[in-house]
Design a protein around this motif. Structure first.
Motif, PDB file in Angstrom:
ATOM      1  N   TYR A 484       0.845  -1.210   0.000  1.00 59.10           N
ATOM      2  CA  TYR A 484       0.000   0.000   0.000  1.00 59.10           C
ATOM      3  C   TYR A 484       0.876   1.253   0.000  1.00 59.10           C
ATOM      4  CZ  TYR A 484      -3.324  -3.559   1.481  1.00 59.10           C
ATOM      5  OH  TYR A 484      -4.082  -4.703   1.559  1.00 59.10           O
ATOM      6  N   PHE A 485       1.240   1.708  -1.189  1.00 58.86           N
ATOM      7  CA  PHE A 485       2.074   2.901  -1.285  1.00 58.86           C
ATOM      8  C   PHE A 485       1.191   4.145  -1.218  1.00 58.86           C
ATOM      9  CE2 PHE A 485       4.174   6.214  -3.860  1.00 58.86           C
ATOM     10  CZ  PHE A 485       5.253   6.443  -3.024  1.00 58.86           C
ATOM     11  N   PRO A 486       1.382   5.020  -0.216  1.00 63.38           N
ATOM     12  CA  PRO A 486       0.502   6.179  -0.031  1.00 63.38           C
ATOM     13  C   PRO A 486       0.730   7.260  -1.085  1.00 63.38           C
ATOM     14  CG  PRO A 486       2.251   6.175   1.615  1.00 63.38           C
ATOM     15  CD  PRO A 486       2.400   4.904   0.845  1.00 63.38           C
ATOM     16  N   MET A 487      -0.332   7.633  -1.778  1.00 63.76           N
ATOM     17  CA  MET A 487      -0.248   8.648  -2.832  1.00 63.76           C
ATOM     18  C   MET A 487       0.150  10.016  -2.284  1.00 63.76           C
ATOM     19  SD  MET A 487      -0.954   7.609  -5.966  1.00 63.76           S
ATOM     20  CE  MET A 487      -1.770   8.948  -6.844  1.00 63.76           C
ATOM     21  N   ARG A 488      -0.173  10.270  -1.036  1.00 65.74           N
ATOM     22  CA  ARG A 488       0.111  11.587  -0.446  1.00 65.74           C
ATOM     23  C   ARG A 488       1.613  11.873  -0.411  1.00 65.74           C
ATOM     24  NH1 ARG A 488      -2.332  14.709   3.717  1.00 65.74           N
ATOM     25  NH2 ARG A 488      -1.100  16.618   3.923  1.00 65.74           N
ATOM     26  N   LEU A 489       2.416  10.842  -0.258  1.00 65.01           N
ATOM     27  CA  LEU A 489       3.852  11.041  -0.065  1.00 65.01           C
ATOM     28  C   LEU A 489       4.535  11.648  -1.289  1.00 65.01           C
ATOM     29  CD1 LEU A 489       6.133  10.833   1.916  1.00 65.01           C
ATOM     30  CD2 LEU A 489       6.374   8.411   1.345  1.00 65.01           C
ATOM     31  N   PRO A 490       4.417  11.092  -2.495  1.00 63.34           N
ATOM     32  CA  PRO A 490       5.091  11.715  -3.639  1.00 63.34           C
ATOM     33  C   PRO A 490       4.543  13.093  -3.986  1.00 63.34           C
ATOM     34  CG  PRO A 490       3.686   9.913  -4.381  1.00 63.34           C
ATOM     35  CD  PRO A 490       3.751   9.828  -2.890  1.00 63.34           C
ATOM     36  N   SER A 491       3.239  13.304  -3.765  1.00 65.04           N
ATOM     37  CA  SER A 491       2.696  14.637  -4.064  1.00 65.04           C
ATOM     38  C   SER A 491       3.235  15.674  -3.090  1.00 65.04           C
ATOM     39  CB  SER A 491       1.166  14.607  -4.026  1.00 65.04           C
ATOM     40  OG  SER A 491       0.681  14.326  -2.724  1.00 65.04           O
TER      41      SER A 491
END
Length: 573
Positions: A484-491
C-alpha cells in the motif's frame, strides 16, 4: 531521481495498452519521550552472513495524531528492522555508527536485508561495530504476511497460496483480501510531514540524548528515500527557529544516498512543476493534490502496480526460496484474473502481439521458480528500470530479443526509464522438453552458459544472487515489497513551498551542514546529480537500481560488495 515520474509515465502507457486490448523476545524500552511499549523480536535467517549479523524487528508504540481518520491499532506503532554484529554491543547507543534508511517507492524494510548485513560485516573488518536500521512506513501495517510466514515453516508453497488464493485458514485466521475503501482512507492524512515526524520520534525514543543522535546516526535511504531524507535534514520539528536541537540536520552526523540524491524537492524534476512556488499557486496546488490523495489514498493501478501484484512478487520469491528448481510452481498457482493476467503479459511478453493476444500464453512457459523470478526482475528482461537487478541469465533453451514494450534500440536504452541492458526472452513456449532454468550471477560466463548469452550480458554486469533476492523477498518479517504505497507522499515531496510546511521547512541548507555519501548504479534509471558541495560520489559499473540493496557480498571480480564497503568507509572516523 526521476523514479516517480518514470512510474507514472510507464504505468500510464501500460494502462492505455491494457484498456485497449522466532519466539517473542521483549527487550526493555529506552527511557525518554512519549513513545513507549517497545518490543524487539529476533528472526531466523538463512542469509550467508546470518552467523555474523543478528537481525530483529523492533516495534515502538507511537500513536498517530487524534485527527487522523480511524485506522487499525497496529498502525499506531512504528517498526524497523535492526541488524548488528553478533559480537557487538547489545545497546544501539553503544555502537560506533547507526545507519538509518528510508525505503523507496513500493519498498519495505526487508529490501535492505543484503546491504545491511554486508555493511555490518564490512565495518567489523575495519574494527567498528555499526548497526543498520531499515524503517517501515506506517502503511505496511495493513499487510498480511501470515501465509508467507507459515509457508517458510512448513516448507510448502501451497501453505501460502491456499491462504491467499483459496480461503484456507492458518491458526484460525483467514485472509480478508486487500484493503480498500474506508480501510485505507486514513492514509490520505499520512504524507511527508507524518513520515518525517515518525523518523524523528523513533530516533528520540531510541536515543533520548540528542548529542548521541548527532554523533552516531547516519541518515539516508534508497530511491525516493533520498528525497525524504533531504526534507528531514531541512525540517524544524518544534516549529521554533530559535531552538535547533530539534532541527533535522542535528539528528544526523551525515547522510547516505543509495541510487538517489539527498535533496528536498520533487523526485521528478522533469515533470515541469517546480517545487518552490509562490503562495498564490502553492496553496491551491496543495489543496488539489490533497483532494487526489483523499480520492485515491493508495497507488493501485488496474495491473502491474497494486497490492495484489506486489504480494505476487513476494510469493514468487517464496517459491524460488522453497524450491528453486521446481517447474511451473508459482505461475500455475496464480489467480486467473484480469489483474494477474495483464501483469504477467506486461512483464513477460516477448513482443506486442503476445501482449495483445495472450498467445503464446505466458503460463505455458516451462521454467523453474528461479527462472520465473529472474525473468521478472533481471535487467535483461524486466522492462521497467526502477525494478531491475543484475541477477544472472536464462539457460536451458533458446532465447530471442525481447521487443515489448519497446525494442532495445540505443534510444530506448539511453532513455533512463527502461534500463541500459538489452532485453531477452524465452523463444519456446509449451514444449515439455524445454525447461528454462536460471544461471546465478556467478555462473554467467561459465560452461553452463548458452552461446547467445554473450549478446546480452557478461560476468562484469552481474552482481546479485538469485538465491539472495529470493530469500530477501520472503524471509524478513517486514517485507521487501510494499503493498500500500501512499499517494500523499510523492505529491508532498513535490511541494517544498506547501503552506502547511511553512512552520517546519526552515533550514534550506540542512543537507549541506553534514557530509554526504552518494552511491549510484551505472544502469537502470537516470538520476539527477547531487548538489552537495563536498559529497563523496561513487558510480558502480554493472549495478542497477535494486542492486545497490541486493548485491552479493562476494563479487565476480573477487572483491567485496562495493556499496557496503563504501558505507563502512564512510562510517570510519
Amino acid at each position: 531521481m526521476d523514479i516517480v515520474h518514470a512510474v507514472a509515465r510507464i504505468s500510464t502507457a501500460v494502462l492505455v495498452t491494457v484498456t485497449a486490448v522466532a519466539a517473542m523476545v521483549v527487550l526493555p524500552g529506552v527511557a525518554g519521550g512519549q513513545p513507549g511499549d517497545r518490543t524487539e523480536v529476533p528472526y531466523i535467517s538463512t542469509a550467508p552472513l546470518a552467523a555474523q549479523v543478528a537481525g530483529s524487528v523492533v516495534s515502538v508504540a507511537v500513536p498517530l495524531p487524534p485527527e487522523v481518520a480511524p485506522h487499525p491499532p497496529e498502525c499506531d506503532r512504528l517498526s524497523y528492522l535492526r541488524w548488528r554484529s553478533v559480537d557487538g554491543p547489545a545497546e544501539s547507543s553503544e555502537a560506533d555508527r547507526i545507519f538509518v534508511a528510508q525505503p523507496g517507492i513500493f519498498e519495505g524494510a526487508g529490501a535492505f536485508e543484503s546491504v545491511a548485513r554486508n555493511t555490518v560485516v564490512a565495518a567489523a573488518e575495519r574494527g567498528m561495530h555499526v548497526e543498520f536500521w531499515a524503517l517501515d512506513r506506517r502503511s505496511n501495517c495493513l499487510e498480511d504476511h501470515a501465509g508467507t510466514s507459515a509457508a517458510l515453516v512448513t516448507g510448502d508453497l501451497d501453505t501460502a497460496t491456499d491462504y491467499y488464493f483459496h480461503g484456507k485458514e492458518i491458526d484460525g485466521r483467514r485472509f480478508e483480501g486487500y484493503a480498500a475503501g474506508s480501510d485505507i482512507a486514513w492514509l490520505a492524512q499520512v504524507g511527508l510531514e507524518q513520515t518525517l515526524r515518525d523518523q524523528y520520534d523513533l530516533l528520540r525514543h531510541e536515543f533520548p540524548d540528542q548529542k548521541v543522535r548527532k554523533e552516531k546516526v547516519v541518515c539516508g535511504g534508497h530511491s525516493m528515500g533520498g528525497f525524504i531524507t533531504g526534507y528531514f535534514a531541512e525540517w524544524d520539528f518544534d516549529g521554533d527557529p530559535a531552538t535547533t536541537d530539534d532541527a533535522g540536520y542535528n539528528q544526523c552526523s551525515g547522510y547516505f544516498a543509495l541510487d538517489t540524491v539527498i535533496r528536498a524537492g520533487a523526485p521528478f524534476p522533469s515533470s515541469g512543476v517546480p517545487s518552490d512556488l509562490p503562495e498564490e499557486l502553492a496553496a491551491p496546488l496543495e489543496a488539489f493534490t490533497g483532494a487526489i490523495s483523499t480520492a485515491s489514498p493508495v497507488l493501485a493501478l488496474p495491473a502491474v502496480i497494486n497490492p495484489e501484484t506486489t504480494n505476487m512478487l513476494a510469493l514468487t520469491g517464496l517459491a524460488a526460496r522453497l524450491d528453486p528448481d521446481g517447474v511451473n510452481d508459482i505461475v500455475s498457482r496464480m489467480p486467473d484474473n484480469t489483474n494477474v493476467n495483464w501483469t504477467l503479459r506486461t512483464l513477460l511478453a516477448k513482443d506486442p502481439a503476445m501482449f495483445a493476444t495472450g498467445s503464446p500464453d505466458v503460463r505455458s512457459l516451462n521454467a523453474t521458480n528461479e527462472a520465473v523470478l529472474g525473468a521478472i526482475l533481471d535487467d535483461n528482461s524486466q522492462p521497467l528500470g526502477f525494478l531491475q537487478t543484475s541477477v544472472g541469465f536464462l539457460t536451458g533453451g533458446p532465447v530471442q530479443d525481447k521487443v515489448f514494450p519497446l525494442p532495445s534500440t540505443p534510444a530506448t536504452l539511453e532513455s533512463g526509464s527502461f534500463g541500459d541492458a538489452p532485453k531477452a526472452s524465452p523463444a519456446v513456449y509449451g514444449d515439455p522438453q524445454v525447461v528454462y532454468r536460471w544461471l546465478d550471477y556467478d555462473e554467467v560466463g561459465t560452461e553452463a552458459s548458452l552461446p547467445e548469452e554473450s549478446r546480452y550480458t557478461s560476468r562484469a554486469g552481474e552482481v546479485t544472487s538469485i538465491d539472495e533476492i529470493a530469500r530477501n523477498l520472503s524471509e524478513p518479517p517486514l517485507d521487501f515489497t510494499e503493498w500500500y504505497f501512499p499517494m500523499r507522499l510523492p505529491s508532498d515531496l513535490a511541494q517544498s513551498s506547501a503552506p502547511s510546511f511553512a512552520a517546519h521547512h526552515l533550514y534550506r541548507d540542512g543537507v549541506a551542514r553534514n557530509p554526504v555519501l552518494t552511491v549510484q548504479a551505472s544502469g537502470g534509471i537516470t538520476l539527477p546529480s547531487t548538489t552537495h558541495p563536498n559529497a563523496v560520489s561513487i558510480t558502480l559499473p554493472g549495478y542497477n537500481h535494486i542492486d545497490v540493496l541486493t548485491a552479493a557480498a562476494d563479487q565476480n571480480d573477487g572483491r567485496g560488495e562495493a556499496v557496503s564497503q563504501a558505507l563502512a568507509e564512510f562510517a570510519t572516523p
